[in-house]
Design a protein around this motif. Sequence first.
Motif, PDB file in Angstrom:
ATOM      1  N   UNK A   1       0.842  -1.053   0.123  1.00 25.57           N
ATOM      2  CA  UNK A   1       0.000   0.045   0.130  1.00 25.57           C
ATOM      3  C   UNK A   1       0.916   1.383   0.145  1.00 25.57           C
ATOM      4  N   UNK A   2       2.025   1.277   0.852  1.00 25.55           N
ATOM      5  CA  UNK A   2       2.718   2.534   0.867  1.00 25.55           C
ATOM      6  C   UNK A   2       3.609   2.650  -0.622  1.00 25.55           C
ATOM      7  N   UNK A   3       3.725   1.478  -1.263  1.00 23.35           N
ATOM      8  CA  UNK A   3       4.533   1.620  -2.735  1.00 23.35           C
ATOM      9  C   UNK A   3       3.677   2.147  -3.608  1.00 23.35           C
ATOM     10  N   UNK A   4       2.228   1.664  -3.655  1.00 22.49           N
ATOM     11  CA  UNK A   4       1.288   2.429  -4.188  1.00 22.49           C
ATOM     12  C   UNK A   4       1.071   4.141  -4.015  1.00 22.49           C
ATOM     13  N   UNK A   5       0.905   4.420  -2.700  1.00 21.69           N
ATOM     14  CA  UNK A   5       0.979   5.576  -2.283  1.00 21.69           C
ATOM     15  C   UNK A   5       2.359   6.377  -2.971  1.00 21.69           C
ATOM     16  N   UNK A   6       3.422   5.756  -3.045  1.00 20.37           N
ATOM     17  CA  UNK A   6       4.599   6.575  -3.380  1.00 20.37           C
ATOM     18  C   UNK A   6       4.593   6.712  -5.025  1.00 20.37           C
ATOM     19  N   UNK A   7       4.128   5.783  -5.641  1.00 19.41           N
ATOM     20  CA  UNK A   7       3.707   5.704  -7.063  1.00 19.41           C
ATOM     21  C   UNK A   7       2.758   6.992  -7.241  1.00 19.41           C
ATOM     22  N   UNK A   8       1.788   7.134  -6.522  1.00 19.08           N
ATOM     23  CA  UNK A   8       0.846   8.067  -6.789  1.00 19.08           C
ATOM     24  C   UNK A   8       1.545   9.403  -6.571  1.00 19.08           C
ATOM     25  N   UNK A   9       2.291   9.557  -5.489  1.00 20.07           N
ATOM     26  CA  UNK A   9       3.127  10.810  -5.271  1.00 20.07           C
ATOM     27  C   UNK A   9       3.955  11.157  -6.500  1.00 20.07           C
ATOM     28  N   UNK A  10       4.652  10.199  -7.062  1.00 20.41           N
ATOM     29  CA  UNK A  10       5.306  10.269  -8.289  1.00 20.41           C
ATOM     30  C   UNK A  10       4.559  10.877  -9.379  1.00 20.41           C
ATOM     31  N   UNK A  11       3.599  10.318  -9.607  1.00 20.31           N
ATOM     32  CA  UNK A  11       2.821  10.744 -10.872  1.00 20.31           C
ATOM     33  C   UNK A  11       2.165  12.169 -10.396  1.00 20.31           C
ATOM     34  N   UNK A  12       1.989  12.526  -9.312  1.00 21.38           N
ATOM     35  CA  UNK A  12       1.465  14.006  -9.066  1.00 21.38           C
ATOM     36  C   UNK A  12       2.682  15.015  -9.141  1.00 21.38           C
ATOM     37  N   UNK A  13       3.882  14.637  -8.808  1.00 26.88           N
ATOM     38  CA  UNK A  13       4.884  15.412  -8.776  1.00 26.88           C
ATOM     39  C   UNK A  13       5.447  15.644 -10.397  1.00 26.88           C
ATOM     40  N   UNK A  14       4.986  14.572 -11.327  1.00 30.02           N
ATOM     41  CA  UNK A  14       5.431  14.732 -12.581  1.00 30.02           C
ATOM     42  C   UNK A  14       4.342  15.454 -13.392  1.00 30.02           C
ATOM     43  N   UNK A  15       3.064  15.314 -12.812  1.00 31.58           N
ATOM     44  CA  UNK A  15       2.034  16.194 -13.369  1.00 31.58           C
ATOM     45  C   UNK A  15       2.334  17.706 -13.254  1.00 31.58           C
ATOM     46  N   UNK A  16       2.866  17.938 -12.086  1.00 34.01           N
ATOM     47  CA  UNK A  16       3.319  19.088 -11.654  1.00 34.01           C
ATOM     48  C   UNK A  16       4.128  20.029 -12.406  1.00 34.01           C
ATOM     49  N   UNK A  17       5.085  19.026 -12.493  1.00 33.93           N
ATOM     50  CA  UNK A  17       6.314  19.539 -13.589  1.00 33.93           C
ATOM     51  C   UNK A  17       5.746  19.819 -14.809  1.00 33.93           C
ATOM     52  N   UNK A  18       4.858  19.024 -15.460  1.00 30.62           N
ATOM     53  CA  UNK A  18       4.239  19.376 -16.882  1.00 30.62           C
ATOM     54  C   UNK A  18       3.533  20.745 -16.674  1.00 30.62           C
ATOM     55  N   UNK A  19       2.887  20.837 -15.741  1.00 30.83           N
ATOM     56  CA  UNK A  19       1.906  22.172 -15.420  1.00 30.83           C
ATOM     57  C   UNK A  19       3.046  23.203 -15.265  1.00 30.83           C
ATOM     58  N   UNK A  20       3.952  23.203 -14.929  1.00 32.95           N
ATOM     59  CA  UNK A  20       4.913  24.402 -14.590  1.00 32.95           C
ATOM     60  C   UNK A  20       5.732  24.595 -15.902  1.00 32.95           C
ATOM     61  N   UNK A  21       5.673  23.846 -16.581  1.00 28.30           N
ATOM     62  CA  UNK A  21       6.441  23.852 -18.183  1.00 28.30           C
ATOM     63  C   UNK A  21       5.633  24.886 -18.845  1.00 28.30           C
TER      64      UNK A  21
END
Length: 97
Positions: free
Chosen positions: A25-45
Motif C-alpha cells: 500500500x505504501x508503494x502504491x502511495x509513493x507511485x501516486x506521489x511520483x505521478x502527482x509530482x510529474x504532473x506538476x512538472x508538466x504544469x509548471x512547464x
Amino acid sequence: MVTESARASAAQADELLAHIGRLRADADLMDGYARRLRATVTTLGGCPTAPEWSRPALERQAAACASAAVRLRTAAEALLAHARADRPTRGAMSGSS
C-alpha cells in the motif's frame, strides 16, 4: 504444546502478511506521489513565472518516490518469499513418529 506453537506461528504469519500488505500500500502511495509530482512538472512547464529550479527539483523528488516504491515492493516480495519458506509443509511431521 503443539497447539500453542501452531497458534503463535499462525499469528506471526498473519502479522507478516499484514505487514506485506502495508508495504504494498505504501508503494502504491509513493507511485501516486511520483505521478502527482510529474504532473506538476508538466504544469509548471507552461508557466513562465515558475522558478527555474522548481521543475528539476520536482523531477528529482518524483524519481525518489518512484525509487522508494520499487524498494517497498521488493521488500514486500522478499518478506513474502520468507513467509512461504518458513511455512511448514503438509506431512512434514508424518515421518517423525
